[in-house]
Write an enzyme that holds these catalytic residues in place. Structure first.
Site, PDB file in Angstrom:
ATOM      1  N   HIS A 247       0.811  -1.217   0.000  1.00 38.30           N
ATOM      2  CA  HIS A 247       0.000   0.000   0.000  1.00 38.30           C
ATOM      3  C   HIS A 247       0.845   1.268   0.000  1.00 38.30           C
ATOM      4  O   HIS A 247       0.322   2.367  -0.222  1.00 38.30           O
ATOM      5  CB  HIS A 247      -0.946   0.005   1.209  1.00 38.30           C
ATOM      6  CG  HIS A 247      -2.306   0.537   0.886  1.00 38.30           C
ATOM      7  ND1 HIS A 247      -2.521   1.538  -0.036  1.00 38.30           N
ATOM      8  CD2 HIS A 247      -3.539   0.200   1.354  1.00 38.30           C
ATOM      9  CE1 HIS A 247      -3.816   1.809  -0.113  1.00 38.30           C
ATOM     10  NE2 HIS A 247      -4.458   1.007   0.717  1.00 38.30           N
TER      11      HIS A 247
ATOM     12  N   ASP B  68      -1.913   2.035  -4.936  1.00 40.42           N
ATOM     13  CA  ASP B  68      -3.194   2.449  -4.388  1.00 40.42           C
ATOM     14  C   ASP B  68      -4.242   1.374  -4.664  1.00 40.42           C
ATOM     15  O   ASP B  68      -4.138   0.594  -5.623  1.00 40.42           O
ATOM     16  CB  ASP B  68      -3.650   3.771  -5.013  1.00 40.42           C
ATOM     17  CG  ASP B  68      -2.725   4.920  -4.637  1.00 40.42           C
ATOM     18  OD1 ASP B  68      -2.118   4.853  -3.543  1.00 40.42           O
ATOM     19  OD2 ASP B  68      -2.599   5.867  -5.438  1.00 40.42           O
TER      20      ASP B  68
END
Length: 439
Positions: free
Chosen positions: A411, A415
């Protein structure tokens, strides 16, 4: 006679420390020049260290699982001539001493026997020597406990007797060579309170065994790498279902037409091709993240890691430049690197440098999984098993071949929206397999 010391060699690639994972010799054994004496493991591969000389092993310098620096003493060998150990130098260096010769077995006291034994015959007078059979039984080895997954070892005659007596051989400890169960062991089990297999108590007996297994070798590397990946990378997973009915029909047709000449195709080459095409629009996913430098390196080449289960544990050999391979080349490449990892013959450059990893448990793949990213990559694509399930199409319930992709992403770099779009792009290619062949 002299002493020759073999030390941990400089394996290269800046490696300063290795782990000793196996000994092929023991103190007192004769060795020949170039005979393998030990295996050591680096971060990338297992390396076999041979003997430099003929001679007799005097002492081993470390235990399996121990970390050794380059130049550390590995083994001492007694050789003809002077050897390479200078007089007075390292003479007091601590090394593992040769194991003492095994003492003759001593009859254990009756109270210390781990298994109930048959009641002994009345003891003869002190002046009368004990019968030979009783003496042989007294000197017999103590029954050896088996590991949980180790099958019982017994001859056909013993197995037949156990069946007649209603005894489960898995519950009997053998006193024969290598733990082999003998007729005497069955008799001792029966007379000591053992019950037939059908009896409830024989199937629900309390068990108190414990086994401490050192985490060494490849298993230690796996543990360290998984811990590092979960510690450093904020994972998130994304699961999508796809209809692979047309893809499976195409695969079967290609195998029927070209399987005999080009080799059989599994689903993995099709998935690899779909990933290659989809990654062109999502370069941030075909990347490696350097935590220390704070940089992301994106790659045009797709060096595909193939998660492979081996006898020692999970390894990730690398299929390089998957973007340049057709389906059959990809299938052959996956088979080659996977077999190299399983057999221990994989080259060093085949065990590192992947840019994204593909993992599959085949028929055992389950419905959903949450694969761990192969650090320092930023994504891993997991394949779950393909099953036939009912599906609505045009208002009708029809049977279709459905399969899930369970993928994980870093992450910090990827995204959620980009991860979803990437998997949807892969899905579109697999549900419409003709698109795999259109540039």
């Amino acid at each position: 006679m002299g002493i020759y010391v073999i030390r941990v060699p400089d394996i290269g690639e800046g490696i300063a420390e290795v782990e000793l994972v196996a000994w092929h010799v023991q103190p007192g054994e004769e060795v020949r020049e170039d005979q393998p004496i030990a295996d050591v493991m680096t971060d990338k591969a297992t390396v076999e260290i041979p003997s430099h000389v003929h001679g007799k092993i005097l002492a081993l310098g470390a235990e399996v699982g121990q970390l050794l620096s380059v130049g550390a003493e590995l083994v001492r060998i007694e050789v003809e001539g002077e050897g390479n150990l200078k007089e007075g130098a390292d003479a007091a260096a601590p090394v593992a001493a040769p194991a003492p010769a095994a003492a003759a077995p001593v009859p254990a006291p009756a109270a210390a026997a781990p298994e109930p034994q048959a009641a002994p015959a009345p003891a003869p007078k002190a002046s009368t020597p004990a019968p030979a059979p009783a003496a042989a039984r007294a000197a017999a080895p103590v029954p050896r406990a088996r590991k949980a997954d180790e099958p019982p070892l017994a001859s056909p005659a013993v197995r037949r007797q156990a069946l007649d007596m209603g005894i489960d051989l898995r519950l009997v400890h053998g006193s024969g060579p290598a733990g082999r169960i003998l007729h005497e062991d069955l008799q001792a089990w029966a007379e000591g309170g053992g019950q037939p297999v059908g009896a409830v108590s024989s199937q629900y007996v309390e068990r108190h065994g414990e086994e401490v297994i050192p985490v060494i070798g490849l298993r230690r590397r796996i543990a360290q790498k998984m811990q590092e990946a979960k510690r450093r990378i904020p994972h998130f997973s994304y699961v999508e279902e796809m209809d692979v009915t047309e893809l499976e029909a195409l695969r079967q047709q290609l195998n029927q037409r070209h399987g005999a000449t080009r080799g059989k195709l599994t689903l993995l080459p099709f998935l690899a091709r779909a990933m290659v095409l989809a990654l062109r629009d999502f370069p941030q996913i075909n990347a490696r993240y350097d935590d220390e430098a704070g940089t992301v390196t994106r790659y045009e080449a797709v060096h595909l890691g193939i998660a492979t289960q081996t006898d020692g544990g999970l390894m990730v050999p690398v299929l390089r430049h998957a973007e340049s391979l057709d389906l059959w080349q990809c299938a052959a490449g996956v088979a080659r690197v996977a077999e190299g990892a399983r057999s221990g013959r994989a080259a060093r450059d085949e065990l590192s440098g992947s840019t994204i990893t593909l993992t599959s448990l085949g028929a055992l793949g389950g419905i959903v999984s949450t694969p761990v990213i192969n650090h320092p990559e930023v994504a891993i694509v997991g394949v779950n098993r393909m099953v036939e399930r009912p599906m609505l199409r045009g208002g009708q319930v029809v049977a279709r071949q459905l399969m899930n992709l369970s993928s994980s992403f870093d992450h910090r770099v990827v995204d959620g929206m980009d991860a979803a779009r990437f998997i949807q792009a892969v899905r579109a290619l697999l549900e419409n397999p003709a698109l795999l062949f259109v540039e």
